[in-house]
Design an enzyme around this catalytic site. Sequence first.
Site, PDB file in Angstrom:
ATOM      1  N   LYS A 158      32.844  54.402  31.659  1.00 51.96           N
ATOM      2  CA  LYS A 158      33.499  53.111  31.862  1.00 51.96           C
ATOM      3  C   LYS A 158      32.908  52.358  33.044  1.00 51.96           C
ATOM      4  O   LYS A 158      32.646  51.145  32.956  1.00 51.96           O
ATOM      5  CB  LYS A 158      35.006  53.321  32.051  1.00 51.96           C
ATOM      6  CG  LYS A 158      35.805  52.029  32.189  1.00 51.96           C
ATOM      7  CD  LYS A 158      37.262  52.241  31.829  1.00 51.96           C
ATOM      8  CE  LYS A 158      38.001  53.036  32.892  1.00 51.96           C
ATOM      9  NZ  LYS A 158      38.442  52.165  34.020  1.00 51.96           N
ATOM     10  N   ARG A 201      29.398  47.663  34.745  1.00 50.53           N
ATOM     11  CA  ARG A 201      28.267  47.176  35.541  1.00 50.53           C
ATOM     12  C   ARG A 201      27.137  46.661  34.658  1.00 50.53           C
ATOM     13  O   ARG A 201      26.445  45.703  35.020  1.00 50.53           O
ATOM     14  CB  ARG A 201      27.791  48.293  36.480  1.00 50.53           C
ATOM     15  CG  ARG A 201      28.757  48.528  37.642  1.00 50.53           C
ATOM     16  CD  ARG A 201      28.559  49.886  38.296  1.00 50.53           C
ATOM     17  NE  ARG A 201      29.368  50.066  39.509  1.00 50.53           N
ATOM     18  CZ  ARG A 201      30.667  50.358  39.510  1.00 50.53           C
ATOM     19  NH1 ARG A 201      31.305  50.493  38.352  1.00 50.53           N
ATOM     20  NH2 ARG A 201      31.319  50.510  40.653  1.00 50.53           N
ATOM     21  N   SER A 234      35.842  53.602  48.494  1.00 50.81           N
ATOM     22  CA  SER A 234      36.086  52.813  47.286  1.00 50.81           C
ATOM     23  C   SER A 234      34.779  52.238  46.775  1.00 50.81           C
ATOM     24  O   SER A 234      34.167  51.375  47.424  1.00 50.81           O
ATOM     25  CB  SER A 234      37.074  51.680  47.575  1.00 50.81           C
ATOM     26  OG  SER A 234      37.122  50.785  46.471  1.00 50.81           O
ATOM     27  N   GLN A 276      34.523  50.303  44.261  1.00 54.02           N
ATOM     28  CA  GLN A 276      34.747  48.911  43.866  1.00 54.02           C
ATOM     29  C   GLN A 276      34.589  47.970  45.047  1.00 54.02           C
ATOM     30  O   GLN A 276      33.960  46.908  44.936  1.00 54.02           O
ATOM     31  CB  GLN A 276      36.128  48.774  43.235  1.00 54.02           C
ATOM     32  CG  GLN A 276      36.263  49.500  41.899  1.00 54.02           C
ATOM     33  CD  GLN A 276      37.655  49.384  41.319  1.00 54.02           C
ATOM     34  OE1 GLN A 276      38.545  48.738  41.892  1.00 54.02           O
ATOM     35  NE2 GLN A 276      37.869  50.017  40.171  1.00 54.02           N
ATOM     36  N   ASP A 282      39.824  60.100  39.829  1.00 50.71           N
ATOM     37  CA  ASP A 282      40.407  59.753  38.532  1.00 50.71           C
ATOM     38  C   ASP A 282      40.798  60.983  37.719  1.00 50.71           C
ATOM     39  O   ASP A 282      41.548  60.878  36.744  1.00 50.71           O
ATOM     40  CB  ASP A 282      39.440  58.890  37.725  1.00 50.71           C
ATOM     41  CG  ASP A 282      39.338  57.479  38.253  1.00 50.71           C
ATOM     42  OD1 ASP A 282      40.295  57.029  38.925  1.00 50.71           O
ATOM     43  OD2 ASP A 282      38.320  56.819  38.010  1.00 50.71           O
TER      44      ASP A 282
END
Length: 428
Positions: free
Chosen positions: A20, A25, A165, A167, A313
């Site tokens: 994912k 990206r 992180s 992100q 995750d």
Amino acid sequence: MNLPPFQGFIRGTVQVPGDKSISHRSILFGAMAKGKTTVEGFLLSEDCHRSIECVRKVGVQVDVDQTNVTIQSDGIESWQEPTEILYTGNSGTTTRLLAGILASSRIASVMIGDESIQKRPMKRVTDPLKQMGAEIIGRENSKFTPLAIQGKELSGIDYTMPVASAQVKSAILLAGLRAKGTTVVREQETSRDHTERMLTHFGVKIEEQDRVITLEGGQTLHPAHIVIPGDISSAAFWLVAAAIVPNSSLTLENVGLNSTRDGIIEVLTDMGATLDISKGQSASHEEIGTVTIQSSQLTGLEISGSLIPRLIDEIPIIALLATQAQGKTVIRDAEELKVKETNRIDAVVTELKKLGAKIESTKDGMIIEGPTPLTGGKITTYGDHRIGMMGAIASLISTDAILLDDADCIAVSYPTFFEDYKLVTTGS
């Protein structure tokens, strides 16, 4: 969805859908590059469709043929100002990475997500972007979406990450691509590095040494061909299933084995799982391989520190794994779970307790005692795909049926999950 108790064992070969993180990206970076970018193995999930829909709204052509995607773009300099709000759904990756890209564009835009995204922290992204000169307005001083962004010329910054992180790191680096000067990101703990790898694949010069990433501004992306491996976060559910269902053996092919994502492999190994890993040729700067796992006796352990970002995750399914391990498993330093699709610490503990697990929450993780037989019950998913999949795997070892209140949420990351569930359970 009602999942009856399972009486057999796990057998077969599974190829999980594309990663994912890498799928997101591939779309965003391909849209920034001038020319045609092609993608193999794209994840056709709800989350990844949000990235496609957003770049289409700024004038980029995206064609999807099953898991093959073609992106035709005139480059970010030619992005058109969207006439509609950019809806990012449940996708934190789309929201945060696109914020970094849009901040350095020349267009004005507004982003909004679903109810879950509207509760997730955006200030960790908007603050460093504003330090670069970004013009962003959002709820509570840009703490939450919606975010209104007026793209403009930015300046590079030297930024030390307060949390691990990928992100946030990616948003800063993507903004730094078009900024004046040098952008430096310093990590205290290494987060997943798909952005750095893919930027290199798109021809960007980026340096990393001792968790310090350096990027010179004024660079452009060149179109590329991307091959996406299977998502190890999705593979983790089947790895755990085969480890805890007696007399099981399962092979997972074409799995991404990026060293910043393989914490689940380390945990299984340290718990005593029987694993065989065969690494293949890397593709698009990402390691790929085949993993075979057999059921075995497991032992509890402590999971903390630098290992946490490599499996953040996977903690819901690791918690289920720990219920079947001998002794105590302690998970620490996982505060980040509180700001995922739901508060995953509370959600995991609450739902596993319903099944009879001996599990307690802590301020930054959980403590699990095992092995404990699990009963059936109704699992609340909270609209969180990983809680839903955890509940489904729990049904393979529960004495009674498990009812998922919302199985549809699993499509966010794994739309073919129940097809693979049927494959591995009917093979026995």
